[in-house]
Design a protein around this motif. Structure first.
Motif, PDB file in Angstrom:
ATOM      1  N   VAL A 310       1.024  -1.171  -0.014  1.00 17.71           N
ATOM      2  CA  VAL A 310      -0.194  -0.147   0.001  1.00 17.71           C
ATOM      3  C   VAL A 310       1.076   1.350   0.060  1.00 17.71           C
ATOM      4  CG1 VAL A 310      -1.796   1.153   1.255  1.00 17.71           C
ATOM      5  CG2 VAL A 310      -2.001  -1.128   1.068  1.00 17.71           C
ATOM      6  N   ILE A 311       1.820   1.304   0.852  1.00 16.66           N
ATOM      7  CA  ILE A 311       2.799   2.347   0.854  1.00 16.66           C
ATOM      8  C   ILE A 311       3.565   2.361  -0.446  1.00 16.66           C
ATOM      9  CG2 ILE A 311       4.724   3.329   2.063  1.00 16.66           C
ATOM     10  CD1 ILE A 311       4.299   1.810   4.763  1.00 16.66           C
ATOM     11  N   PHE A 312       3.887   1.619  -1.372  1.00 12.92           N
ATOM     12  CA  PHE A 312       4.633   1.658  -2.360  1.00 12.92           C
ATOM     13  C   PHE A 312       3.588   2.413  -3.345  1.00 12.92           C
ATOM     14  CE2 PHE A 312       7.309  -2.161  -0.949  1.00 12.92           C
ATOM     15  CZ  PHE A 312       7.927  -1.177   0.043  1.00 12.92           C
ATOM     16  N   ALA A 313       2.501   1.720  -3.496  1.00 10.04           N
ATOM     17  CA  ALA A 313       1.457   2.152  -4.299  1.00 10.04           C
ATOM     18  C   ALA A 313       0.878   3.402  -4.408  1.00 10.04           C
ATOM     19  CB  ALA A 313       0.131   1.114  -4.354  1.00 10.04           C
ATOM     20  N   ILE A 314       0.657   3.760  -2.951  1.00 10.57           N
ATOM     21  CA  ILE A 314       0.014   5.234  -2.954  1.00 10.57           C
ATOM     22  C   ILE A 314       1.331   6.280  -3.087  1.00 10.57           C
ATOM     23  CG2 ILE A 314      -1.742   4.504  -1.335  1.00 10.57           C
ATOM     24  CD1 ILE A 314      -0.082   5.745   1.004  1.00 10.57           C
ATOM     25  N   THR A 315       2.598   6.074  -2.842  1.00 13.55           N
ATOM     26  CA  THR A 315       3.412   6.967  -3.167  1.00 13.55           C
ATOM     27  C   THR A 315       3.644   7.292  -4.557  1.00 13.55           C
ATOM     28  OG1 THR A 315       4.409   6.278  -1.124  1.00 13.55           O
ATOM     29  CG2 THR A 315       5.943   7.351  -2.915  1.00 13.55           C
ATOM     30  N   SER A 316       3.635   6.022  -5.334  1.00 11.85           N
ATOM     31  CA  SER A 316       3.868   5.949  -6.587  1.00 11.85           C
ATOM     32  C   SER A 316       2.747   6.926  -7.353  1.00 11.85           C
ATOM     33  CB  SER A 316       4.044   4.880  -7.423  1.00 11.85           C
ATOM     34  OG  SER A 316       3.826   4.889  -8.810  1.00 11.85           O
ATOM     35  N   ALA A 317       1.444   6.817  -7.026  1.00 12.00           N
ATOM     36  CA  ALA A 317       0.414   7.320  -7.476  1.00 12.00           C
ATOM     37  C   ALA A 317       0.234   8.935  -6.962  1.00 12.00           C
ATOM     38  CB  ALA A 317      -1.028   6.624  -7.146  1.00 12.00           C
ATOM     39  N   SER A 318       0.684   9.127  -6.163  1.00 12.45           N
ATOM     40  CA  SER A 318       0.598  10.481  -5.518  1.00 12.45           C
ATOM     41  C   SER A 318       1.582  11.711  -6.216  1.00 12.45           C
ATOM     42  CB  SER A 318       0.633  10.471  -4.083  1.00 12.45           C
ATOM     43  OG  SER A 318      -0.530   9.569  -3.946  1.00 12.45           O
ATOM     44  N   VAL A 319       2.734  11.230  -6.602  1.00 15.06           N
ATOM     45  CA  VAL A 319       3.564  12.117  -7.065  1.00 15.06           C
ATOM     46  C   VAL A 319       4.123  12.116  -8.475  1.00 15.06           C
ATOM     47  CG1 VAL A 319       4.835  11.883  -4.605  1.00 15.06           C
ATOM     48  CG2 VAL A 319       5.821  10.576  -6.628  1.00 15.06           C
ATOM     49  N   ARG A 320       4.730  13.030  -9.168  1.00 17.14           N
ATOM     50  CA  ARG A 320       5.181  13.326 -10.332  1.00 17.14           C
ATOM     51  C   ARG A 320       6.339  12.308 -10.445  1.00 17.14           C
ATOM     52  NH1 ARG A 320       3.063  17.062 -13.080  1.00 17.14           N
ATOM     53  NH2 ARG A 320       1.855  19.031 -11.968  1.00 17.14           N
ATOM     54  N   PHE A 321       6.726  11.509 -11.843  1.00 19.89           N
ATOM     55  CA  PHE A 321       7.790  10.670 -11.990  1.00 19.89           C
ATOM     56  C   PHE A 321       8.931  11.258 -11.503  1.00 19.89           C
ATOM     57  CE2 PHE A 321      10.888   8.751 -14.799  1.00 19.89           C
ATOM     58  CZ  PHE A 321      10.705   7.377 -14.339  1.00 19.89           C
ATOM     59  N   SER A 322       9.322  12.604 -11.683  1.00 25.04           N
ATOM     60  CA  SER A 322      10.495  13.228 -11.175  1.00 25.04           C
ATOM     61  C   SER A 322      10.716  12.974  -9.851  1.00 25.04           C
ATOM     62  CB  SER A 322      10.666  14.552 -11.903  1.00 25.04           C
ATOM     63  OG  SER A 322       9.750  15.352 -11.294  1.00 25.04           O
ATOM     64  N   GLU A 323       9.663  13.050  -8.991  1.00 22.70           N
ATOM     65  CA  GLU A 323       9.602  13.139  -7.602  1.00 22.70           C
ATOM     66  C   GLU A 323       9.482  11.697  -7.093  1.00 22.70           C
ATOM     67  OE1 GLU A 323       7.156  17.106  -6.590  1.00 22.70           O
ATOM     68  OE2 GLU A 323       6.133  15.243  -7.110  1.00 22.70           O
ATOM     69  N   THR A 324       9.499  10.632  -7.780  1.00 19.71           N
ATOM     70  CA  THR A 324       9.293   9.405  -7.152  1.00 19.71           C
ATOM     71  C   THR A 324      10.532   8.691  -6.356  1.00 19.71           C
ATOM     72  OG1 THR A 324       9.769   8.171  -9.364  1.00 19.71           O
ATOM     73  CG2 THR A 324       7.573   8.713  -8.809  1.00 19.71           C
ATOM     74  N   ALA A 325      11.739   8.820  -6.808  1.00 20.47           N
ATOM     75  CA  ALA A 325      13.041   8.430  -6.588  1.00 20.47           C
ATOM     76  C   ALA A 325      13.140   9.126  -4.739  1.00 20.47           C
ATOM     77  CB  ALA A 325      14.160   8.686  -7.162  1.00 20.47           C
ATOM     78  N   GLU A 326      12.727  10.356  -4.860  1.00 22.64           N
ATOM     79  CA  GLU A 326      13.012  11.167  -3.523  1.00 22.64           C
ATOM     80  C   GLU A 326      12.108  10.515  -2.424  1.00 22.64           C
ATOM     81  OE1 GLU A 326      12.926  15.526  -1.546  1.00 22.64           O
ATOM     82  OE2 GLU A 326      13.078  15.583  -3.580  1.00 22.64           O
ATOM     83  N   ALA A 327      10.892  10.431  -3.064  1.00 25.13           N
ATOM     84  CA  ALA A 327       9.914  10.117  -2.107  1.00 25.13           C
ATOM     85  C   ALA A 327       9.846   8.782  -1.712  1.00 25.13           C
ATOM     86  CB  ALA A 327       8.422  10.112  -3.107  1.00 25.13           C
ATOM     87  N   TYR A 328      10.652   7.806  -2.345  1.00 24.41           N
ATOM     88  CA  TYR A 328      10.871   6.576  -1.815  1.00 24.41           C
ATOM     89  C   TYR A 328      11.950   6.781  -0.857  1.00 24.41           C
ATOM     90  CZ  TYR A 328       7.605   4.441  -4.847  1.00 24.41           C
ATOM     91  OH  TYR A 328       6.374   3.813  -5.548  1.00 24.41           O
ATOM     92  N   GLY A 329      13.007   7.585  -1.255  1.00 21.79           N
ATOM     93  CA  GLY A 329      14.238   7.816  -0.197  1.00 21.79           C
ATOM     94  C   GLY A 329      13.473   8.284   1.045  1.00 21.79           C
ATOM     95  N   TRP A 330      12.410   9.040   1.087  1.00 29.81           N
ATOM     96  CA  TRP A 330      11.908   9.274   2.653  1.00 29.81           C
ATOM     97  C   TRP A 330      11.145   8.108   3.165  1.00 29.81           C
ATOM     98  CZ3 TRP A 330      13.450  13.581   4.910  1.00 29.81           C
ATOM     99  CH2 TRP A 330      14.083  14.493   4.179  1.00 29.81           C
ATOM    100  N   ILE A 331      10.601   7.558   2.232  1.00 35.76           N
ATOM    101  CA  ILE A 331       9.646   6.365   2.811  1.00 35.76           C
ATOM    102  C   ILE A 331      10.989   5.449   3.582  1.00 35.76           C
ATOM    103  CG2 ILE A 331       8.558   4.246   2.449  1.00 35.76           C
ATOM    104  CD1 ILE A 331       6.935   6.435   1.956  1.00 35.76           C
ATOM    105  N   GLY A 332      11.988   5.224   2.889  1.00 35.19           N
ATOM    106  CA  GLY A 332      13.192   4.366   3.498  1.00 35.19           C
ATOM    107  C   GLY A 332      13.737   4.831   4.573  1.00 35.19           C
ATOM    108  N   THR A 333      13.879   6.270   4.585  1.00 32.10           N
ATOM    109  CA  THR A 333      14.174   7.029   5.761  1.00 32.10           C
ATOM    110  C   THR A 333      13.387   6.886   6.958  1.00 32.10           C
ATOM    111  OG1 THR A 333      15.934   8.496   4.759  1.00 32.10           O
ATOM    112  CG2 THR A 333      14.899   9.160   6.900  1.00 32.10           C
ATOM    113  N   GLY A 334      12.173   6.966   6.727  1.00 35.73           N
ATOM    114  CA  GLY A 334      11.168   6.783   7.763  1.00 35.73           C
ATOM    115  C   GLY A 334      11.111   5.325   8.348  1.00 35.73           C
TER     116      GLY A 334
END
Length: 401
Positions: A310-334
Motif C-alpha cells: 500500500v505504501i509503495f502504491a500510494i506513493t507512486s500514484a501521488s507524485v510526479r515521476f521526477s519525484e518518485t525516487a526522492e519520495a521512496y528515499g523518504w519512505i526508506g528513511t522513515g
C-alpha cells in the motif's frame, strides 16, 4: 497466482526483480555481521551498538539525498559511486584495526553510501508494466523481499561463527559489488531517465500520501524491530528458535503479500492491513513459547507485506515521476528511523520487564499505525478504479520500449 506468472513473463520483470533482490541482499546481513565483528575485535557489545547506530544514521540521512541525485546525474552514475564507496568502507571495517571512533566513522560512511537500489527499482517499475499490473508488481516486490530477511541472517551468522567475521564482511562486499553490478548493468536501468525535479528538496513530503506512507512505514517497521528484539532476547542464546520464529514471521509476510496482492487498494486498505499486524501481535501477549509465538507472528506477518505494498502504491500514484525516487528515499528513511525507535523502545522494556515488554512495544506501534490510518483515511488515495502510475511530468521522459 496466475496473475503473478503473467507478470513475471513480462519482458525484463523477472530479471530486474532478481537483480535488485541480489543487490539488496546485504541489507539483511550487514547489521548482524558488524555486530559480531565489532564485538569480537573490541570485546564490547556497546561499542558494536555505537557503530551500528552510526551506520543507521548514515543510511537515514542519505536515503532521500542519493535518491534525488539520480534525477540530476542519472541512476547508473549514482548507484556506481555509492556502491564503490560502500564496498570500500565495509572492506576497511573488516581488514583494518582502528579505535572505536574510526570504526564509527567508517560505519557512518558505509551508511551514507548505501546504494539507493530500492528507490531506483520502484521508480523503474511503472515504466516496465501496464498500469493494471503495477499494483500487483508492488505487492510481489514487497513479498519477495522477505526472502532477504529469511535467508540472509542465517547465511551471515553461519559464515561469521563458523569461518570468521572478517570473511563474513568480505562476503557482503562481494555480494554488494556483484549484485550491484548486475542491477546497474540491467538494460532497464539504462533506459529509464528520471527527469530532474523542479521542486525544492523535501517538498515532496507535503504530499499527504507520501507523508502518511513515511509515518505508517515508520510505525510498521518499528513494530517489526521491537518483535525482533523480543525474539532475540527470549531465544537468542539457547538454540535455533530465534531464527526459526523470525523466519515464520517473514513467511507469513510472504504468504500475505502473494495472496492479497491482487486486491484493489482503497482508502481503508492501510487500516485493514495494519489491523492484521496488530491482531497478530495481540496474540503474542498470551504466551512466549516458540510454537505460540511462531503462530502469532505468522498471523501478524500476513498483514506486513500487503501494508508495505500500500505504501509503495500510494506513493507512486501521488507524485510526479521526477519525484518518485526522492519520495521512496523518504519512505526508506522513515523505516530506518522506525527500526531504531522500535529497537530502542523494546530494549528499555526488555531491561525493565523482560522480553514480554518488547511485544507490548510492538503492539503499541502497530495500534498507533491503525489509528493513524483510520483518522487520516481521507489522505490515502483511492486506487480501486485507477492505477498506481506516477503523475506525468511536463519534461520528456525516456521509457522502456
Amino acid at each position: 497466482m496466475a496473475g503473478y506468472r503473467d507478470l513475471l513473463r513480462t519482458r525484463g520483470v523477472a530479471r530486474i526483480i532478481a537483480a535488485q533482490l541480489t543487490a539488496r541482499f546485504p541489507s539483511g546481513m550487514t547489521s548482524l555481521a558488524l555486530l559480531l565483528h565489532i564485538e569480537q575485535v573490541t570485546g564490547s557489545y556497546g561499542a558494536a551498538g555505537l557503530v551500528l547506530a552510526a551506520t543507521s544514521i548514515g543510511q537515514a540521512v542519505a536515503g532521500p539525498i542519493t535518491s534525488r541525485w539520480m534525477g540530476r546525474w542519472g541512476m547508473r552514475r549514482v548507484l556506481t559511486l555509492t556502491m564503490a564507496v560502500c564496498a570500500v568502507s565495509i572492506a576497511l571495517l573488516a581488514l583494518v584495526r582502528l579505535p572505536l571512533p574510526g570504526y564509527m566513522a567508517l560505519g557512518l560512511v558505509a551508511g551514507l553510501s548505501t546504494p539507493p537500489v530500492q528507490s531506483a527499482v520502484r521508480t523503474i517499475y511503472p515504466k516496465m508494466v501496464t498500469s493494471r499490473q503495477l499494483t500487483p508488481l508492488f505487492s510481489l516486490d514487497a513479498s519477495l523481499q522477505e526472502i532477504i530477511w529469511i535467508i540472509a541472517p542465517v547465511v551471515i551468522t553461519f559464515v561469521a561463527t563458523q569461518v570468521g567475521t572478517v570473511q563474513a564482511l568480505l562476503l557482503i562486499v562481494a555480494i554488494l559489488v556483484g549484485g550491484g553490478a548486475w542491477f546497474i548493468l540491467s538494460p532497464e536501468v539504462g533506459r529509464v531517465r528520471i527527469p530532474r525535479s523542479r521542486r525544492g528538496f523535501g517538498k515532496v513530503l507535503a504530499k499527504p500520501a507520501v507523508l502518511l506512507g513515511t509515518v505508517c512505514g515508520f510505525l510498521l517497521i518499528a513494530a517489526c524491530s521491537a518483535v525482533e528484539a523480543g525474539v532475540v532476547a527470549e531465544f537468542g542464546h539457547g538454540g535455533p528458535e530465534a531464527g526459526l520464529v523470525l523466519a515464520v514471521f517473514s513467511i507469513g509476510s510472504l504468504a500475505g503479500g502473494l495472496s492479497l496482492g491482487h486486491i484493489p487498494i482503497g482508502r481503508w486498505a492501510m487500516g485493514r492491513r495494519m489491523a492484521i499486524v496488530a491482531g497478530g501481535l495481540v496474540l503474542t501477549l498470551f504466551a512466549l513459547d516458540a510454537w505460540w509465538l511462531g503462530g502469532a507472528l505468522f498471523v501478524a506477518g500476513i498483514g506486513l507485506a500487503p501494508a508495505l505494498a500500500v505504501i509503495f502504491a500510494i506513493t507512486s500514484a501521488s507524485v510526479r515521476f521526477s519525484e518518485t525516487a526522492e519520495a521512496y528515499g523518504w519512505i526508506g528513511t522513515g523505516q530506518l528511523i522506525g527500526a531504531a525507535a522500535g529497537s530502542a523502545a523494546a530494549g528499555f522494556l526488555i531491561d525493565g520487564v523482560g522480553p514480554f515488554g518488547a511485544y507490548v512495544a510492538a503492539l503499541g506501534f502497530a495500534v498507533v499505525g491503525v489509528v493513524v490510518a483510520v483518522v487520516c483515511v481521507r489522505g490515502f488515495p483511492d486506487l480501486r478504479h485507477r492505477d498506481a502510475s506516477p503523475l506525468p511530468d511536463t519534461a520528456p521522459v525516456h521509457t522502456i520500449t
